[in-house]
Scaffold this active site. Structure first.
Site: not given
Length: 383
Positions: A57, A60, A117, A219
């Site tokens: 992730s 992202k 997320s 993140k």
């Protein structure tokens, strides 16, 4: 090549004669890691930093960058709303829990990605901008090299495992830097600790936000293949560090290791601005110009990061090919300043002419010719 190798007068006042102190060597169990001082660009720690790896992730961030860019360009707005597709709503893993057919704003989808997320939210954003996730991935791959991401390729908007979806930790650090620098109006979202959608409140997965170390983004990531990773940023005073780790064993190790490395980066190093952009650093001799010298300046701030205490032992030298023939245009590259600090590689920063210098008139040419003749006479006498 002329070189002014003595300590510059201004720096003789700024720097004392303190003993050099080196930063201790660090290792990390992470498969890959990089720690960068954002102000100077100095790399404080790196391990397999350019190896393409599954980013989970953490990728992202590229999805978010593309959406931020579209909002800034006027192609989207935070108030725009889109109906959730069956494809977006079907995603498992981390979710915002949007339902098929539900109308959701870009502002809420962004928080669904940043705080929760959400894979569903990331796909919904991709479809909002490009019509399909595949089309969005194509846009990401076109934009990535333009941003300087040299070890990245995208197959989706989420970081869902795919052999054609990879990033290096160095690319992730660069992307984090670009988000902070390019979109300061959106960056505060990354510090939000929770977000509620449809009655479901989820906490931000970033383990450093509430660790009291100055962290304010960015993140997390985790898949079985990628392990546990984090792209983090923290600021203390004027210093901001960017840390990326990948391939840790579990959430507890991720929290311990990232907190330890971030604290080490702030404790063991210091960053100092030596000169401001446009500040005169030295002068270069000019050959047959309206002026006999031209001031030299750096086109950008001269900022260095080094082990704590070692900047005080720095020696600076200015190098240029001279005398520099006129005419000289303001901003033209003339030479460089080299910064030698014990225990780290010498850094070189380009120097440019601080002003334009026109060609000299007849008198200057006569003076130059006379100086040349005298040099030859002296050289002949010495021979």
């Amino acid at each position: 090549m002329k070189a002014i190798t003595t300590m510059l007068a201004a720096l003789a006042v700024l720097f004392g004669l303190a003993a050099t102190a080196g930063a201790e060597t660090q290792t990390t169990p992470a498969r890959a890691a990089v720690l960068i001082d954002m102000q100077s660009g100095a790399t404080l720690l790196e391990k397999n930093a350019d190896e393409p790896l599954p980013p989970a992730s953490m990728s992202k961030l590229m999805t978010l960058y593309m959406i931020f860019e579209a909002i800034e360009a006027g192609r989207l707005s935070l108030q725009d709303s889109f109906r959730t597709s069956a494809h977006a709503a079907s995603f498992g893993g981390s979710k915002m829990f949007i339902r098929e057919g539900e109308v959701v704003s870009i502002a809420d989808l962004l928080r669904g990605v940043i705080v929760q997320s959400g894979n569903d939210a990331a796909v919904a954003l991709a479809e909002a901008l490009a019509g399909s996730e595949a089309g969005f991935a194509a846009l990401m791959n076109k934009r990535a090299p333009e941003l300087g991401l040299t070890a990245s390729h995208f197959a989706n908007a989420t970081g869902w495992p795919d052999p054609q979806h990879y990033m290096s930790v160095h690319d992730l650090a660069l992307l984090a830097t670009r988000i902070i620098e390019d979109f300061p109006q959106f960056y505060p979202m990354f510090a939000e600790t929770e977000f509620t959608w449809d009655g479901i409140t989820q906490r931000n997965r970033n383990p450093l936000l509430e660790a009291g170390i100055g962290a304010d983004g960015l993140k997390t990531g985790h898949t079985e293949e990628a392990g546990y990773g984090l792209v983090a940023s923290a600021k203390r005073g004027e210093r901001r560090l960017i840390l990326v780790v990948s391939g840790l064993g579990d959430t507890a190790q991720r929290q311990r290791e990232t907190e330890r490395l971030m604290n080490w980066g702030f404790r063991a190093f210091e960053t100092r601005k030596l000169f401001s952009a446009g500040e005169a650093i030295a002068e270069a001799d000019v050959w047959i110009g309206a002026d006999t010298t031209v001031p030299l300046t750096a086109a950008r701030d001269v900022v260095v990061t080094a082990p704590l205490g070692s900047i005080d032992a720095a020696r600076l030298s200015v190098h240029y090919d001279g005398p520099v023939p006129a005419p000289i245009e303001q901003g033209a590259p003339v030479g460089r300043i080299e910064i030698a600090i014990p225990d780290i590689p010498t850094q070189a920063v380009p120097l440019v002419a601080a002003k334009s210098v026109a060609e000299g008139g007849v008198l200057r040419r006569i003076e130059a010719a006379a100086k040349l003749i005298m040099r030859r006479v002296v050289a002949s006498a010495d021979g």
